[in-house]
Design a protein around this motif. Structure first.
Motif, PDB file in Angstrom:
ATOM      1  N   GLU A 106      26.939 -14.276 -26.095  1.00  0.00           N
ATOM      2  CA  GLU A 106      25.842 -13.426 -25.667  1.00  0.00           C
ATOM      3  C   GLU A 106      26.267 -12.806 -24.341  1.00  0.00           C
ATOM      4  O   GLU A 106      27.322 -13.152 -23.799  1.00  0.00           O
ATOM      5  CB  GLU A 106      24.550 -14.247 -25.528  1.00  0.00           C
ATOM      6  CG  GLU A 106      24.119 -14.883 -26.845  1.00  0.00           C
ATOM      7  CD  GLU A 106      22.885 -15.749 -26.696  1.00  0.00           C
ATOM      8  OE1 GLU A 106      22.619 -16.217 -25.571  1.00  0.00           O
ATOM      9  OE2 GLU A 106      22.190 -15.949 -27.712  1.00  0.00           O
ATOM     10  N   TYR A 107      25.452 -11.897 -23.793  1.00  0.00           N
ATOM     11  CA  TYR A 107      25.909 -11.155 -22.616  1.00  0.00           C
ATOM     12  C   TYR A 107      24.817 -11.015 -21.558  1.00  0.00           C
ATOM     13  O   TYR A 107      23.631 -10.950 -21.875  1.00  0.00           O
ATOM     14  CB  TYR A 107      26.399  -9.756 -23.026  1.00  0.00           C
ATOM     15  CG  TYR A 107      27.533  -9.808 -24.017  1.00  0.00           C
ATOM     16  CD1 TYR A 107      28.845 -10.038 -23.611  1.00  0.00           C
ATOM     17  CD2 TYR A 107      27.283  -9.658 -25.380  1.00  0.00           C
ATOM     18  CE1 TYR A 107      29.879 -10.104 -24.532  1.00  0.00           C
ATOM     19  CE2 TYR A 107      28.316  -9.734 -26.311  1.00  0.00           C
ATOM     20  CZ  TYR A 107      29.610  -9.953 -25.880  1.00  0.00           C
ATOM     21  OH  TYR A 107      30.632 -10.034 -26.785  1.00  0.00           O
ATOM     22  N   GLU A 108      25.284 -10.979 -20.305  1.00  0.00           N
ATOM     23  CA  GLU A 108      24.433 -10.677 -19.162  1.00  0.00           C
ATOM     24  C   GLU A 108      25.141  -9.638 -18.310  1.00  0.00           C
ATOM     25  O   GLU A 108      26.378  -9.569 -18.307  1.00  0.00           O
ATOM     26  CB  GLU A 108      24.168 -11.932 -18.328  1.00  0.00           C
ATOM     27  CG  GLU A 108      23.335 -12.986 -19.035  1.00  0.00           C
ATOM     28  CD  GLU A 108      23.099 -14.210 -18.168  1.00  0.00           C
ATOM     29  OE1 GLU A 108      23.682 -14.273 -17.053  1.00  0.00           O
ATOM     30  OE2 GLU A 108      22.338 -15.098 -18.590  1.00  0.00           O
ATOM     31  N   PRO A 109      24.407  -8.808 -17.548  1.00  0.00           N
ATOM     32  CA  PRO A 109      25.061  -7.833 -16.679  1.00  0.00           C
ATOM     33  C   PRO A 109      25.958  -8.529 -15.656  1.00  0.00           C
ATOM     34  O   PRO A 109      25.640  -9.612 -15.161  1.00  0.00           O
ATOM     35  CB  PRO A 109      23.883  -7.131 -15.988  1.00  0.00           C
ATOM     36  CG  PRO A 109      22.718  -7.355 -16.897  1.00  0.00           C
ATOM     37  CD  PRO A 109      22.934  -8.704 -17.512  1.00  0.00           C
ATOM     38  N   GLY A 110      27.100  -7.892 -15.370  1.00  0.00           N
ATOM     39  CA  GLY A 110      28.028  -8.425 -14.381  1.00  0.00           C
ATOM     40  C   GLY A 110      28.148  -7.518 -13.183  1.00  0.00           C
ATOM     41  O   GLY A 110      27.461  -6.487 -13.091  1.00  0.00           O
TER      42      GLY A 110
END
Length: 263
Positions: free
Chosen positions: A39-43
């Motif tokens: 899954e992804y989160e802003p970096g």
């Protein structure tokens, strides 16, 4: 090869992170989400649009998008932990390497730089904020190996910059040029000299190995998702291994680690 998830901050000179710069962030996110369950989160956005890949609530890798006018090779980059990014950058320059970007702050995540060794292999350095990351479970990086012309010169570079102890593999010969890089006696990475077999379109490069439950099934899934299998699954010293490429051409390895294989 594997380590328990949630490990503490990695010692200086240890591979601590991997990242990928691509042309199309959305398609790449979908590919790795399906393959590894990410899954992804802003970096951090210092270098443009970027996400952090998350597995079981922990960060495992970074993916960023290149500006439209940049046409750089799409490849996974290995980062080495350092206690002082600025001092490490100076050591890299003094030992014949180059520092292309940074050192620069990456928000609360620490201080980073993008560099290259004397033969041109790109890698990063990361002065970390101190939180650990999971490695060694399916969907995470478990090994980093430099593929280059020969091990002699470049092995000494990594010894001087990061304090690695370079040890020739017991099976090393004129046809098998291989060094294991150790810290405090523990293997942390390797250098594989392949001579004229080095791909002309890639040059020297660091290869990221990702752990999987089933190498054969994962390789088949890569093809189904629009990637390519470059070297079919086969049994090697570190386990069952396949070399693959994602839809944009980033090459990486899939491995089902053998019991007792080195880190």
């Amino acid at each position: 090869m594997t380590e328990a998830a949630g490990a503490s901050r990695r010692p200086s000179g240890t591979p601590c992170w991997v990242s990928l710069m691509v042309h199309g962030l959305g398609r790449t996110e979908d590919f790795y989400a399906d393959l590894f369950g990410w899954e992804y989160e802003p970096g951090p956005t210092q270098l443009g649009p970027c996400v952090r890949a998350i597995l079981d609530g922990e960060e495992v890798a970074g993916i960023g998008e290149m500006p439209p006018d940049r046409h750089l090779p799409v490849a996974w980059t290995t980062y080495f932990a350092t206690d002082d990014a600025d001092c490490a950058a100076e050591a890299i320059r003094s030992c014949g390497g180059t520092v292309a970007v940074g050192p620069m702050d990456a928000g609360a995540e620490g201080r980073v730089a993008i560099c290259a060794d004397p033969l041109g292999a790109i890698f990063g350095i990361w002065q970390d904020s101190g939180h650990g990351r999971p490695y060694g479970v399916p969907g995470t990086p478990v090994w980093n190996e430099l593929v280059t012309q020969d091990t002699l010169t470049v092995g000494k570079f990594y010894e001087h910059v990061f304090g690695h102890e370079a040890e020739r593999h017991p099976a090393a010969s004129a046809d098998f040029d291989y060094l294991t890089l150790r810290l405090d006696g523990r293997p942390v990475a390797a250098v594989h000299g392949v001579g004229r077999s080095l791909p002309h379109d890639r040059g020297p490069h660091w290869m990221t190995y990702f752990e999987v439950h089933d190498t054969d099934a994962a390789a088949a899934r890569v093809t189904a998702l629009g990637g390519r299998v470059l070297s079919p699954p086969r049994d090697r010293i570190r386990g069952r291994l396949a070399l693959v490429a994602d839809p944009e051409g980033a090459v990486f390895a899939l491995v089902r680690s053998a019991e007792g294989s080195p880190a």
